[in-house]
Design an enzyme around this catalytic site. Structure first.
Site, PDB file in Angstrom:
ATOM      1  N   SER A 178       0.649  80.277  82.796  1.00  0.00           N
ATOM      2  CA  SER A 178       0.731  81.620  82.230  1.00  0.00           C
ATOM      3  C   SER A 178       1.435  82.564  83.218  1.00  0.00           C
ATOM      4  O   SER A 178       2.519  82.246  83.690  1.00  0.00           O
ATOM      5  CB  SER A 178      -0.672  82.119  81.860  1.00  0.00           C
ATOM      6  OG  SER A 178      -0.578  83.248  81.014  1.00  0.00           O
ATOM      7  N   ASP A 461       2.147  77.801  71.572  1.00  0.00           N
ATOM      8  CA  ASP A 461       1.641  78.830  72.478  1.00  0.00           C
ATOM      9  C   ASP A 461       2.128  80.212  72.046  1.00  0.00           C
ATOM     10  O   ASP A 461       3.331  80.424  71.890  1.00  0.00           O
ATOM     11  CB  ASP A 461       2.133  78.528  73.899  1.00  0.00           C
ATOM     12  CG  ASP A 461       1.489  79.405  74.955  1.00  0.00           C
ATOM     13  OD1 ASP A 461       0.769  80.361  74.600  1.00  0.00           O
ATOM     14  OD2 ASP A 461       1.697  79.124  76.148  1.00  0.00           O
TER      15      ASP A 461
END
Length: 537
Positions: A178, A461
């Protein structure tokens, strides 16, 4: 050895390490206190590395303790140091990856040392006595990147003091997921090979984006079509009243049990919460967030979901549908709206009322100036908003979605840039957009690429739109020097976590994850071998 053969060999290694079987998922052992298994350590690092930059005035000559943990169980002379950047959270939450995640796999495969390195201003790694806006000035990407370079050149691992484990004598690799994924990618350009030989960016977000309305688009693309269609209509029911037929706003709020929520945008935010569970999906049942599909099951149920509390009458449901312009769909939307209301009340309203520690107005507001004025070290919510208010953006809006009657927003249009940026103004007195262009120009954005920098992303995602696998980014060929891999069906950094041998079952981990983890081991091994040959080893 050809790369394909190397990956095959490493896949066998990963399979052996996890002992994949077809037996049912075994009961998880009692949790071990990982802070005892991996004691914390601190290295003293500079508060301010950039004394020529006016943005850090007044400058500081001080230092602060940057926290880290390590595991040298597999270390043998000549092995690398593999550093997982913990990102925007307390580093203790990353300790499982030393024990059974990607860092464990990489350290075991390379006879290396696994490290979790905490990011400045998170956990206990505070450079300043409080988190006031003035004292947050040292919380920038470049200052944090410099911490990693300093760490690699100066760390001394307890019990291994006689080893030469600093860069460049020892090879250093980075991994992050991330924000930490983009962070390690930035490191490849910020540092030299002497400080960081290679990095794996998992679900990295290198493109800073002010209005990141595309965050929810993978949910639209990959979510159950009946759920997405129903959900967007229900959000539109609320929006049409809140924006176009405000005479029914009070009745709408009351139907959801949220009449005490003062601001319409705060109310709309609560209605948008349920699809947030998409990002938390994971292949490991122990950490998977099932809430997204639980929500979908509720709103797509053909019958009213049983409940033991008061919900609106059918007359009220029909009135709201009519007021929102859906009178022609009363037959098909009445039960979904009733179930939507039931879900919101059960999940977000009743727990607050039962807690007796807060009110709905206090629990669900973004307009609380008193709260934002708090800036002690106990206010651990402050650092990440400061980062996105000053550098990254990533504000997830409904207002930014292009207007198309056939493609309704997944979150309310009341979730505007102005609403999402309230925290910037009220907590930090920041009223201008962040410096996204400066971040992208300096670090590369969608185009970032270096040798020995791998990008691994999840197909589904929601953060994919800010990464190199975004539909807005140019496609790339995947090579050992510059790996570029999209994990089919995966969400957010699915390659990072792992399971013990007795926790496996058919599909846990899924083959796609095992294959990617095997590739990651193969890449690091290949990079390490290349480095050793260059050094004459």
């Amino acid at each position: 050895m050809p790369v394909r053969d190397l990956v095959s060999v490493v896949l066998l290694f990963v399979a052996a390490a996890t002992a994949l079987t077809s037996s049912p998922l075994k009961k998880r052992p009692c949790p071990v206190d990982l802070t005892t298994l991996y004691p914390e350590h601190n290295i003293s690092v500079p508060i301010d590395y950039f004394h020529n930059e006016t943005m850090y005035e007044p400058h500081s000559n001080g230092t602060f303790p940057l926290r880290y943990w390590f595991d040298a169980s597999y270390y043998q002379d000549g092995g690398p140091v593999i550093v997982l950047q913990s990102g925007e959270t307390d580093g203790t939450g990353r300790l499982p990856f030393l024990q059974k995640g990607i860092i464990h796999l990489l350290a075991q495969a390379t006879n290396g040392i696994g490290v979790i390195l905490e990011h400045r201003y998170y956990g206990t790694s505070f450079p300043t006595p409080d988190l006031s806006t003035e004292n947050l000035r040292f919380l920038t990407t470049e200052q944090a990147l410099a911490d990693m370079a300093f760490f690699a050149q100066n760390v001394v691992f307890e019990g291994l003091e006689d080893k030469h484990l600093t860069a460049p004598e020892t090879a250093y690799f980075g991994y992050g997921g991330s924000y930490a994924g983009s962070f390690v990618a930035f490191l490849r350009g910020f540092t030299t090979d002497r400080e960081l030989l290679g990095a794996i960016s998992s679900s990295g977000v290198p493109e800073a984006i002010w209005d990141f309305w595309r965050y929810y688009e993978p949910v639209r693309e990959y979510g159950p079509p009946d759920c997405i269609s129903t959900h967007t209509k229900l959000i539109n029911v609320a929006d049409n009243i809140l924006l176009n037929n405000t005479a029914y706003t009070a009745q709408l709020k009351d139907a959801f049990g949220l009449s005490d929520v003062t601001y319409d945008d705060d109310f709309a935010q609560v209605l948008s919460y349920p699809i947030g569970g998409w990002q938390g999906r994971n292949w490991d049942p122990a950490i998977n967030d099932p809430s997204f599909f639980e929500y979908c099951d509720n709103i797509t149920s053909p019958d009213p979901v049983p409940h033991n509390f008061t919900t609106p009458s059918n007359t009220t449901i029909h009135t709201l549908l009519s007021a929102s312009g859906y009178s022609d769909q009363t037959l098909t939307l009445s039960t979904p709206l009733q179930n939507f209301i039931t879900y919101i009340q059960r999940t977000f309203v009743l727990p607050v009322l039962a807690s007796n520690t807060s009110t709905l107005a206090a629990a669900y507001t973004t307009h609380n100036t008193t709260f934002y004025a708090q800036d002690s070290l106990a206010q651990t919510w402050r650092p990440w908003p400061y980062q996105y208010c000053t550098e990254y953006g990533f504000l997830q809006t409904g207002s930014g979605v292009p207007r198309d009657p056939h493609r309704l927003p997944l979150v309310s249009r009341l979730l505007t840039l102005e609403y999402n940026a309230l925290i910037c103004a009220l907590a930090f007195n920041i009223t201008a957009p962040p410096h996204t262009a400066r971040v992208n120009n300096r670090y590369g954005g969608f185009g970032i690429a270096y040798d020995r920098l791998a990008f691994v992303d999840g197909e589904q995602d929601p953060w994919r739109g800010a990464g190199v696998h975004s539909p807005l980014a140019k496609g790339r060929e995947s090579t050992v020097q510059r790996p570029f891999v999209l994990i089919e069906g995966a969400v957010h950094h699915w390659d990072e976590n792992g399971v013990f041998a007795n926790e496996t079952s058919e599909g846990v981990p899924p083959r796609s994850v095992r294959e990617v983890q095997a590739m990651e081991v193969a890449w690091v091994r290949a990079w390490l071998e290349e480095w050793r040959k260059e050094r004459g080893g």
